[in-house]
Design a protein around this motif. Sequence first.
Motif, PDB file in Angstrom:
ATOM      1  N   ASP A  43      49.162  35.799  20.744  1.00 25.37           N
ATOM      2  CA  ASP A  43      49.950  35.370  19.596  1.00 25.37           C
ATOM      3  C   ASP A  43      51.013  36.418  19.286  1.00 25.37           C
ATOM      4  OD1 ASP A  43      50.765  33.791  17.495  1.00 25.37           O
ATOM      5  OD2 ASP A  43      48.982  34.135  16.271  1.00 25.37           O
ATOM      6  N   ASP A  44      52.053  35.986  18.613  1.00 26.44           N
ATOM      7  CA  ASP A  44      53.141  36.870  18.171  1.00 26.44           C
ATOM      8  C   ASP A  44      53.773  37.648  19.321  1.00 26.44           C
ATOM      9  OD1 ASP A  44      52.912  36.088  15.516  1.00 26.44           O
ATOM     10  OD2 ASP A  44      51.392  37.613  15.081  1.00 26.44           O
ATOM     11  N   PHE A  45      53.917  36.999  20.465  1.00 23.52           N
ATOM     12  CA  PHE A  45      54.561  37.638  21.615  1.00 23.52           C
ATOM     13  C   PHE A  45      56.019  37.951  21.275  1.00 23.52           C
ATOM     14  CE2 PHE A  45      56.934  37.624  25.574  1.00 23.52           C
ATOM     15  CZ  PHE A  45      56.155  38.445  26.376  1.00 23.52           C
ATOM     16  N   GLY A  46      56.448  39.148  21.605  1.00 23.27           N
ATOM     17  CA  GLY A  46      57.850  39.523  21.441  1.00 23.27           C
ATOM     18  C   GLY A  46      58.240  40.021  20.071  1.00 23.27           C
ATOM     19  N   MET A  47      57.268  40.324  19.241  1.00 24.23           N
ATOM     20  CA  MET A  47      57.594  40.821  17.907  1.00 24.23           C
ATOM     21  C   MET A  47      58.186  42.229  17.959  1.00 24.23           C
ATOM     22  SD  MET A  47      56.986  38.344  15.890  1.00 24.23           S
ATOM     23  CE  MET A  47      56.726  38.881  14.218  1.00 24.23           C
ATOM     24  N   GLN A  48      57.910  42.954  19.042  1.00 22.15           N
ATOM     25  CA  GLN A  48      58.494  44.275  19.231  1.00 22.15           C
ATOM     26  C   GLN A  48      58.746  44.499  20.710  1.00 22.15           C
ATOM     27  OE1 GLN A  48      55.659  47.026  17.627  1.00 22.15           O
ATOM     28  NE2 GLN A  48      53.950  45.910  18.481  1.00 22.15           N
ATOM     29  N   PRO A  49      59.778  45.267  21.042  1.00 23.35           N
ATOM     30  CA  PRO A  49      60.057  45.544  22.451  1.00 23.35           C
ATOM     31  C   PRO A  49      58.880  46.279  23.107  1.00 23.35           C
ATOM     32  CG  PRO A  49      61.890  46.231  21.061  1.00 23.35           C
ATOM     33  CD  PRO A  49      60.765  45.871  20.145  1.00 23.35           C
ATOM     34  N   MET A  50      58.741  46.119  24.404  1.00 25.26           N
ATOM     35  CA  MET A  50      57.626  46.722  25.131  1.00 25.26           C
ATOM     36  C   MET A  50      58.026  48.054  25.749  1.00 25.26           C
ATOM     37  SD  MET A  50      55.972  43.518  27.096  1.00 25.26           S
ATOM     38  CE  MET A  50      55.688  42.005  26.206  1.00 25.26           C
ATOM     39  N   ASP A  51      57.082  48.984  25.713  1.00 20.87           N
ATOM     40  CA  ASP A  51      57.287  50.244  26.419  1.00 20.87           C
ATOM     41  C   ASP A  51      56.763  50.086  27.847  1.00 20.87           C
ATOM     42  OD1 ASP A  51      54.500  50.556  26.363  1.00 20.87           O
ATOM     43  OD2 ASP A  51      54.541  52.005  24.725  1.00 20.87           O
ATOM     44  N   ALA A  52      56.867  51.139  28.637  1.00 21.24           N
ATOM     45  CA  ALA A  52      56.478  51.070  30.052  1.00 21.24           C
ATOM     46  C   ALA A  52      55.001  50.721  30.232  1.00 21.24           C
ATOM     47  CB  ALA A  52      56.804  52.390  30.744  1.00 21.24           C
ATOM     48  N   HIS A  53      54.127  51.276  29.388  1.00 18.27           N
ATOM     49  CA  HIS A  53      52.692  50.983  29.502  1.00 18.27           C
ATOM     50  C   HIS A  53      52.410  49.512  29.191  1.00 18.27           C
ATOM     51  CE1 HIS A  53      51.219  54.981  30.291  1.00 18.27           C
ATOM     52  NE2 HIS A  53      51.953  55.451  29.298  1.00 18.27           N
ATOM     53  N   ASN A  54      53.052  48.984  28.150  1.00 25.10           N
ATOM     54  CA  ASN A  54      52.845  47.577  27.783  1.00 25.10           C
ATOM     55  C   ASN A  54      53.354  46.644  28.865  1.00 25.10           C
ATOM     56  OD1 ASN A  54      51.804  48.582  25.424  1.00 25.10           O
ATOM     57  ND2 ASN A  54      53.493  47.934  24.137  1.00 25.10           N
ATOM     58  N   ARG A  55      54.508  46.978  29.437  1.00 26.93           N
ATOM     59  CA  ARG A  55      55.045  46.159  30.541  1.00 26.93           C
ATOM     60  C   ARG A  55      54.084  46.154  31.722  1.00 26.93           C
ATOM     61  NH1 ARG A  55      60.064  48.173  28.912  1.00 26.93           N
ATOM     62  NH2 ARG A  55      59.884  49.996  30.238  1.00 26.93           N
ATOM     63  N   ALA A  56      53.554  47.335  32.058  1.00 28.08           N
ATOM     64  CA  ALA A  56      52.630  47.435  33.184  1.00 28.08           C
ATOM     65  C   ALA A  56      51.360  46.631  32.910  1.00 28.08           C
ATOM     66  CB  ALA A  56      52.285  48.904  33.451  1.00 28.08           C
ATOM     67  N   SER A  57      50.855  46.710  31.691  1.00 28.80           N
ATOM     68  CA  SER A  57      49.659  45.935  31.330  1.00 28.80           C
ATOM     69  C   SER A  57      49.940  44.449  31.387  1.00 28.80           C
ATOM     70  CB  SER A  57      49.181  46.317  29.929  1.00 28.80           C
ATOM     71  OG  SER A  57      48.732  47.648  29.899  1.00 28.80           O
ATOM     72  N   THR A  71      46.522  30.633  30.198  1.00 29.57           N
ATOM     73  CA  THR A  71      47.068  31.576  29.228  1.00 29.57           C
ATOM     74  C   THR A  71      48.003  30.820  28.303  1.00 29.57           C
ATOM     75  OG1 THR A  71      46.977  33.347  30.884  1.00 29.57           O
ATOM     76  CG2 THR A  71      48.352  33.737  28.940  1.00 29.57           C
ATOM     77  N   ILE A  72      47.843  31.037  27.018  1.00 27.45           N
ATOM     78  CA  ILE A  72      48.749  30.475  26.021  1.00 27.45           C
ATOM     79  C   ILE A  72      49.489  31.638  25.384  1.00 27.45           C
ATOM     80  CG2 ILE A  72      48.927  29.282  23.795  1.00 27.45           C
ATOM     81  CD1 ILE A  72      46.408  27.694  24.572  1.00 27.45           C
ATOM     82  N   ILE A  73      50.803  31.518  25.324  1.00 28.62           N
ATOM     83  CA  ILE A  73      51.618  32.546  24.682  1.00 28.62           C
ATOM     84  C   ILE A  73      52.366  31.890  23.537  1.00 28.62           C
ATOM     85  CG2 ILE A  73      53.481  34.209  24.968  1.00 28.62           C
ATOM     86  CD1 ILE A  73      52.688  34.379  27.929  1.00 28.62           C
ATOM     87  N   ALA A  74      52.122  32.388  22.334  1.00 29.56           N
ATOM     88  CA  ALA A  74      52.806  31.880  21.144  1.00 29.56           C
ATOM     89  C   ALA A  74      53.841  32.916  20.714  1.00 29.56           C
ATOM     90  CB  ALA A  74      51.802  31.638  20.019  1.00 29.56           C
ATOM     91  N   ALA A  75      55.066  32.457  20.517  1.00 31.64           N
ATOM     92  CA  ALA A  75      56.153  33.374  20.183  1.00 31.64           C
ATOM     93  C   ALA A  75      57.098  32.730  19.181  1.00 31.64           C
ATOM     94  CB  ALA A  75      56.931  33.752  21.441  1.00 31.64           C
ATOM     95  N   GLN A  76      57.687  33.568  18.372  1.00 35.66           N
ATOM     96  CA  GLN A  76      58.688  33.109  17.416  1.00 35.66           C
ATOM     97  C   GLN A  76      60.092  33.144  18.023  1.00 35.66           C
ATOM     98  OE1 GLN A  76      58.311  32.700  13.781  1.00 35.66           O
ATOM     99  NE2 GLN A  76      56.096  32.866  13.811  1.00 35.66           N
ATOM    100  N   ILE A  77      60.215  33.814  19.156  1.00 32.95           N
ATOM    101  CA  ILE A  77      61.526  33.940  19.789  1.00 32.95           C
ATOM    102  C   ILE A  77      61.602  33.011  20.995  1.00 32.95           C
ATOM    103  CG2 ILE A  77      61.852  36.327  19.019  1.00 32.95           C
ATOM    104  CD1 ILE A  77      61.151  37.174  21.890  1.00 32.95           C
ATOM    105  N   PRO A  78      62.794  32.519  21.301  1.00 32.99           N
ATOM    106  CA  PRO A  78      62.931  31.614  22.450  1.00 32.99           C
ATOM    107  C   PRO A  78      62.689  32.340  23.777  1.00 32.99           C
ATOM    108  CG  PRO A  78      65.040  31.901  21.303  1.00 32.99           C
ATOM    109  CD  PRO A  78      64.034  32.693  20.574  1.00 32.99           C
ATOM    110  N   VAL A  79      62.255  31.598  24.774  1.00 30.02           N
ATOM    111  CA  VAL A  79      61.946  32.147  26.092  1.00 30.02           C
ATOM    112  C   VAL A  79      63.153  32.863  26.688  1.00 30.02           C
ATOM    113  CG1 VAL A  79      61.267  31.547  28.458  1.00 30.02           C
ATOM    114  CG2 VAL A  79      60.121  30.469  26.526  1.00 30.02           C
TER     115      VAL A  79
END
Length: 121
Positions: A43-57, A71-79
């Motif tokens: 949930d809340d995907f994209g609420m903040q930019p990702m750092d290198a560790h988050n991108r790798a995860s 996998t379901i990804i819920a986001a407030q921002i467009p794809v």
Amino acid sequence: MLGYKVIYTSTSKLFAMLKMARADGSYMKETARIEKTDLLILDDFGMQPMDAHNRASLIEIIEDRHGKRSTIIAAQIPVVQWQDVIGEKTVADAVLDRIVHNAYRIEMTGESLRKRQTLLN
């Protein structure tokens, strides 16, 4: 009720938990648990930019689950803005390639259900 294993979490909480798991040595165990879960809801995907560790995860989780688990990804921002949120273009392309091409997209419009619920109370 039907025996499916589900993880529901906000993306920021998932990344925080994985950072702690890296620090205490349980990262591989946690990612294996996420990989084996029948349904992962982020949930809340994209609420903040990702750092290198988050991108790798993120790429590791998506790669491990791709074609095997839902996998379901819920986001407030467009794809179309997800690449900016993920950050590094190569990683973003790899993540989006695995997510977008086999996805069912549901775009909600209209007023927030939370707002309507507040008005009803």
